[in-house]
Design an enzyme around this catalytic site. Structure first.
Site, mmCIF file in Angstrom:
data_model
loop_
_atom_site.group_PDB
_atom_site.id
_atom_site.type_symbol
_atom_site.label_atom_id
_atom_site.label_comp_id
_atom_site.label_asym_id
_atom_site.label_seq_id
_atom_site.Cartn_x
_atom_site.Cartn_y
_atom_site.Cartn_z
ATOM 1 N N ARG A 175 18.619 6.069 -5.683
ATOM 2 C CA ARG A 175 17.717 6.147 -6.834
ATOM 3 C C ARG A 175 16.416 6.789 -6.358
ATOM 4 O O ARG A 175 15.580 6.139 -5.750
ATOM 5 C CB ARG A 175 17.457 4.751 -7.397
ATOM 6 C CG ARG A 175 16.900 4.747 -8.805
ATOM 7 C CD ARG A 175 16.435 3.363 -9.202
ATOM 8 N NE ARG A 175 15.200 3.021 -8.505
ATOM 9 C CZ ARG A 175 14.897 1.816 -8.042
ATOM 10 N NH1 ARG A 175 15.758 0.830 -8.149
ATOM 11 N NH2 ARG A 175 13.738 1.597 -7.443
ATOM 12 N N HIS B 232 12.651 2.270 -10.580
ATOM 13 C CA HIS B 232 13.664 1.658 -11.442
ATOM 14 C C HIS B 232 13.472 2.095 -12.889
ATOM 15 O O HIS B 232 14.403 2.533 -13.551
ATOM 16 C CB HIS B 232 13.571 0.138 -11.327
ATOM 17 C CG HIS B 232 14.487 -0.601 -12.231
ATOM 18 N ND1 HIS B 232 15.861 -0.597 -12.081
ATOM 19 C CD2 HIS B 232 14.230 -1.389 -13.317
ATOM 20 C CE1 HIS B 232 16.414 -1.333 -13.028
ATOM 21 N NE2 HIS B 232 15.451 -1.819 -13.783
ATOM 22 N N TYR C 172 8.385 -1.884 -2.334
ATOM 23 C CA TYR C 172 9.576 -2.373 -1.641
ATOM 24 C C TYR C 172 10.349 -1.306 -0.858
ATOM 25 O O TYR C 172 11.380 -1.616 -0.266
ATOM 26 C CB TYR C 172 10.527 -3.067 -2.621
ATOM 27 C CG TYR C 172 10.944 -2.229 -3.832
ATOM 28 C CD1 TYR C 172 12.009 -1.338 -3.761
ATOM 29 C CD2 TYR C 172 10.278 -2.359 -5.043
ATOM 30 C CE1 TYR C 172 12.394 -0.590 -4.853
ATOM 31 C CE2 TYR C 172 10.657 -1.618 -6.155
ATOM 32 C CZ TYR C 172 11.707 -0.728 -6.051
ATOM 33 O OH TYR C 172 12.077 0.014 -7.147
#
Length: 366
Positions: free
Chosen positions: A257, A261, A270
């Site tokens: 990805r 998100h 993160y």
């Protein structure tokens, strides 16, 4: 089928490496040039859709957009392997696959705009509504495939999900039912390494997600999810197997990805930027462009034609989403139940009175 035949490979299937060079494989053949050219067009359009949707979010025209930037090979491959009678069950991140299946871009984005309906006729396109809850669509996909099997229809269902969905109970139930009842469904897991901020290492201790298949009694396979040629070959085989009565399969695509998100996520909290940059070299779009250019299948004229077609799609998205919807407040109550209850009717009357008072006050201040 022997148990050993159900196990996936130790490394993901790859037919074109990240430098665009073909990779020989004893089991899977490289798709023909015309197929890869069509896939490349899909990648160009998919990348433009992702970029334009991101811009529409920043402009306030979309409420949210889960980008599939970097995962377009999975999206395009999923749409291309299906026949006219087959069905696609997508997730919230699969807008590119939905559009590639024939749904108008503006209709595919209605849900993400915040409207009350899915935006398209699911039966006309054989694409189920996009789902936000993880793995719930897998149960629907299996049930749909089982019903088609009972009716004797030539239908295979392709059920998409992410790595995070494999931690849900619905994933287990769908896999188990599909295997026990030999249902014509293919589970396609786009493993993009993160379930929002949770890395894959906190999702499973298995060697791969594809290894979960043997526990249910179905074959599993791993594929380079940034290699559209390999995705087409591996998914295509699984679809053909299901159509021939071979039952379900689990395919895990290893991808990444590239963006957050959603627009509401801060992915710098993160993961490191260096990790993201490592995947830039594996870009599915650049990989196939390099391959097709080297083989002479792609020239400047075709590039311009594909880019122009992608821009037409983006322009249609802008035009549709820059138009304010004509909303009817009564729709909040009209479609809750077939017959409106007295409680719902009372709530509607209260809302209507409030709207009318607000309108009178507005007119009085003019």
């Amino acid at each position: 089928m022997q148990h050993t035949d159900m196990l996936p490979r130790d490394t993901a299937v790859q037919l074109i490496d990240q430098n665009g060079a073909p990779v020989a494989d004893e089991q899977y053949a490289l798709p023909e040039a015309d197929v890869l050219l069509r896939a490349y067009r899909g990648l160009v359009e998919g990348r433009r859709i992702n970029d334009q949707a991101g811009a529409l979010v920043r402009q306030g025209r979309l409420a949210v957009y889960p980008s599939s930037h970097g995962q377009e090979a999975c999206q395009v491959g999923a749409s291309m392997v299906l026949g006219d009678a087959d069905w696609l069950f997508p997730t919230y991140r699969d807008s590119v696959a939905v559009i590639a299946r024939g749904v108008e871009p503006a209709d595919a984005l209605v849900l993400l705009k915040g409207d009350w309906h899915s935006g398209y006729d699911v039966r006309a396109h054989r694409v189920a509504p996009q789902t936000t809850p993880l793995a719930t669509q897998l149960l629907h996909a299996v049930g749909f495939a089982q019903a088609a099997k009972h009716r004797g229809e030539d239908t295979v269902v392709l059920a998409l999900c992410g790595d995070g969905a494999t931690s849900e109970g619905d994933f287990h139930e769908a896999m188990n039912f599909a295997a026990v009842f030999h249902v014509p469904v293919v589970f396609f897991v786009q493993n993009n390494e993160f379930a929002i901020s949770v890395p894959l290492s906190r999702q499973t201790a298995a060697p791969s997600l594809a290894h979960k298949a043997i526990g249910y009694g179905m074959p599993g396979q791993r594929v380079d999810g940034n290699d559209v040629a390999a995705v087409l070959a591996v998914l295509g085989e699984a679809i053909s197997r299901a159509r021939a009565g071979g039952g379900p399969s689990l395919i895990e695509a290893h991808t990444y990805r590239m963006q957050a998100h959603t627009n509401a996520d801060d992915d710098t909290r993160y993961r490191e930027r260096a990790e993201v940059q490592e995947w830039v070299a594996r870009d599915p779009l650049q990989r196939l462009r390099t391959h097709l250019t080297a083989t002479g299948a792609l020239d400047a004229e075709a590039e311009e034609r594909f880019a122009a077609g992608a821009e037409e799609i983006a322009a249609a998205m802008r035009a549709a989403l820059n138009t304010d919807a004509d909303l009817d407040p009564e729709d909040l109550f009209r479609f809750v139940t077939e017959t409106r209850s007295s409680q719902l009717e009372e709530q509607w009357q209260l809302l209507r009175d409030e709207i009318e008072r607000s309108q009178l006050e507005t007119e009085g201040h003019r």
